[in-house]
Design a protein around this motif. Structure first.
Motif, PDB file in Angstrom:
ATOM      1  N   TYR A  20       0.842  -1.185   0.000  1.00 53.32           N
ATOM      2  CA  TYR A  20       0.000   0.000   0.000  1.00 53.32           C
ATOM      3  C   TYR A  20       0.882   1.242   0.000  1.00 53.32           C
ATOM      4  CZ  TYR A  20      -4.150  -2.765   1.203  1.00 53.32           C
ATOM      5  OH  TYR A  20      -5.190  -3.660   1.195  1.00 53.32           O
ATOM      6  N   GLY A  55      -0.711  12.615   5.235  1.00 54.38           N
ATOM      7  CA  GLY A  55      -2.008  13.094   5.680  1.00 54.38           C
ATOM      8  C   GLY A  55      -3.203  12.433   4.996  1.00 54.38           C
ATOM      9  N   ARG A  56      -2.964  11.391   4.238  1.00 52.61           N
ATOM     10  CA  ARG A  56      -4.041  10.747   3.490  1.00 52.61           C
ATOM     11  C   ARG A  56      -4.226   9.301   3.923  1.00 52.61           C
ATOM     12  NH1 ARG A  56      -5.054  13.540  -1.238  1.00 52.61           N
ATOM     13  NH2 ARG A  56      -7.009  12.373  -1.206  1.00 52.61           N
ATOM     14  N   GLY A  57      -5.238   8.660   3.360  1.00 53.59           N
ATOM     15  CA  GLY A  57      -5.447   7.252   3.624  1.00 53.59           C
ATOM     16  C   GLY A  57      -4.534   6.377   2.771  1.00 53.59           C
ATOM     17  N   LEU A  58      -4.615   5.079   3.008  1.00 49.60           N
ATOM     18  CA  LEU A  58      -3.775   4.139   2.247  1.00 49.60           C
ATOM     19  C   LEU A  58      -4.449   3.755   0.945  1.00 49.60           C
ATOM     20  CD1 LEU A  58      -2.709   3.821   5.241  1.00 49.60           C
ATOM     21  CD2 LEU A  58      -1.967   1.547   4.524  1.00 49.60           C
ATOM     22  N   PHE A 112       0.031  -4.660   9.214  1.00 48.67           N
ATOM     23  CA  PHE A 112       0.904  -3.759   8.453  1.00 48.67           C
ATOM     24  C   PHE A 112       2.259  -3.614   9.125  1.00 48.67           C
ATOM     25  CE2 PHE A 112      -1.764  -1.831   5.202  1.00 48.67           C
ATOM     26  CZ  PHE A 112      -3.025  -2.244   5.611  1.00 48.67           C
ATOM     27  N   GLY A 113       3.263  -3.391   8.291  1.00 47.32           N
ATOM     28  CA  GLY A 113       4.579  -3.060   8.784  1.00 47.32           C
ATOM     29  C   GLY A 113       4.666  -1.587   9.133  1.00 47.32           C
ATOM     30  N   GLN A 114       5.879  -1.163   9.524  1.00 48.11           N
ATOM     31  CA  GLN A 114       6.099   0.225   9.938  1.00 48.11           C
ATOM     32  C   GLN A 114       6.248   1.167   8.759  1.00 48.11           C
ATOM     33  OE1 GLN A 114       5.110  -0.013  13.108  1.00 48.11           O
ATOM     34  NE2 GLN A 114       6.816   1.190  13.866  1.00 48.11           N
ATOM     35  N   ARG A 120       9.558   5.317   4.209  1.00 50.81           N
ATOM     36  CA  ARG A 120       9.263   6.681   3.725  1.00 50.81           C
ATOM     37  C   ARG A 120      10.178   6.966   2.542  1.00 50.81           C
ATOM     38  NH1 ARG A 120       9.434   6.986   9.006  1.00 50.81           N
ATOM     39  NH2 ARG A 120      11.486   7.936   9.078  1.00 50.81           N
ATOM     40  N   HIS A 153      -4.246   0.872  -2.122  1.00 45.33           N
ATOM     41  CA  HIS A 153      -3.725  -0.445  -2.482  1.00 45.33           C
ATOM     42  C   HIS A 153      -2.939  -0.357  -3.785  1.00 45.33           C
ATOM     43  CE1 HIS A 153      -4.078  -4.478  -4.370  1.00 45.33           C
ATOM     44  NE2 HIS A 153      -3.820  -4.876  -3.143  1.00 45.33           N
ATOM     45  N   PHE A 180       3.832   0.626   2.592  1.00 45.36           N
ATOM     46  CA  PHE A 180       3.633  -0.378   3.624  1.00 45.36           C
ATOM     47  C   PHE A 180       3.362  -1.739   2.999  1.00 45.36           C
ATOM     48  CE2 PHE A 180       3.262   2.406   7.278  1.00 45.36           C
ATOM     49  CZ  PHE A 180       2.848   3.616   6.728  1.00 45.36           C
ATOM     50  N   GLN A 216       0.860   5.469   1.064  1.00 44.10           N
ATOM     51  CA  GLN A 216       0.174   6.489   1.833  1.00 44.10           C
ATOM     52  C   GLN A 216       0.864   7.823   1.606  1.00 44.10           C
ATOM     53  OE1 GLN A 216       0.367   6.365   6.182  1.00 44.10           O
ATOM     54  NE2 GLN A 216      -1.719   7.160   6.323  1.00 44.10           N
TER      55      GLN A 216
END
Lengths: 113, 114
Positions: free
Chosen positions: A35, A40-43, A103-105, A108, A45, A88, A37
């Motif tokens: 995924y 400030g937004r959603g994930l 989910f993983g961490q 970035r 796919h 992620f 992200q």
């Protein structure tokens, strides 16, 4: 315990270069997903790879899965500034009837123009 | 088709107050998941619901937190007597079926506890 762990935690590359992110997990899985992200937004796919698949492509994305090593990688080719985001991996529990994703961490990713 | 709708997008509460977060799944989806995300961290699973049923609440704190997904209306995540540690982004996701596949996420509700 966290199922998926991404590596590296942060990655900064120049536009046009390829970006590779890795994910390791601990238990057996039915599938693994990636995924994205934006801040400030959603994930959103990106791609799903099943446990009996070894590689999958979608546009500039390539995902590999090695169940013997319990690891996956996400390759983004010819990166663009718009690819700047957190990425992620997510795994299901691998148990019959299990529904939730773990989910993983995240990694970035920063693409520098 | 509208995506997963969450509201409010931002919520500020003082310690001890209640927070209610709402989630309307995508049309045709009957499975709802709630996740919590702390800054710079991944998503932590909280609860998985189907209409009128809690399927898996293994990630939800035993006290102060509750979730429901009634026959009519949105799913609600309720946090009673909020504390500063509850400050986080809360994401809702939905899916259409019983096989573990793609989740569709909302934009999240960001709770700040003063």
């Amino acid at each position: 315990s966290q199922q998926g762990e991404e590596d590296p935690q942060a990655l900064s590359i120049q536009e046009g270069e390829n970006a590779t992110m890795n994910c390791s997990y601990k238990t057996s899985i039915n599938n693994l997903q990636w995924y994205r992200q934006n801040s400030g937004r959603g994930l959103v796919h990106l791609i799903l790879i099943r446990s009996n698949e070894r590689e999958k492509h979608s546009g500039r994305l390539r995902v590999t899965l090695d169940t013997s090593k319990k690891s996956s990688s996400l390759l983004i080719t010819a990166s663009r500034a718009a690819d700047t985001a957190s990425y992620f991996c997510a795994t299901d529990a691998g148990i019959q009837g299990a529904q939730k994703l773990v989910f993983g961490q995240g990694t970035r990713l920063t693409i520098n123009p | 088709n509208a995506g997963v709708m969450q509201n409010p997008r931002h919520l500020v509460r003082r310690r001890g107050q209640e927070a209610r977060l709402r989630c309307s799944p995508m049309k045709g989806h009957s499975h709802v998941y709630w996740y919590r995300q702390l800054p710079e961290e991944g998503l932590k699973f909280m609860v998985y619901l189907q209409k009128e049923n809690i399927i898996d609440e293994s990630g939800m704190p035993k006290e102060r937190f509750s979730a429901e997904f009634p026959k009519e209306g949105p799913s609600i995540l309720r946090i009673q007597q909020v504390v500063r540690g509850d400050s986080a982004a809360y994401f809702c996701a939905s899916s259409p079926g019983t096989t573990t596949g793609e989740l569709f996420f909302g934009e999240g509700s960001r709770l700040t506890v003063l």
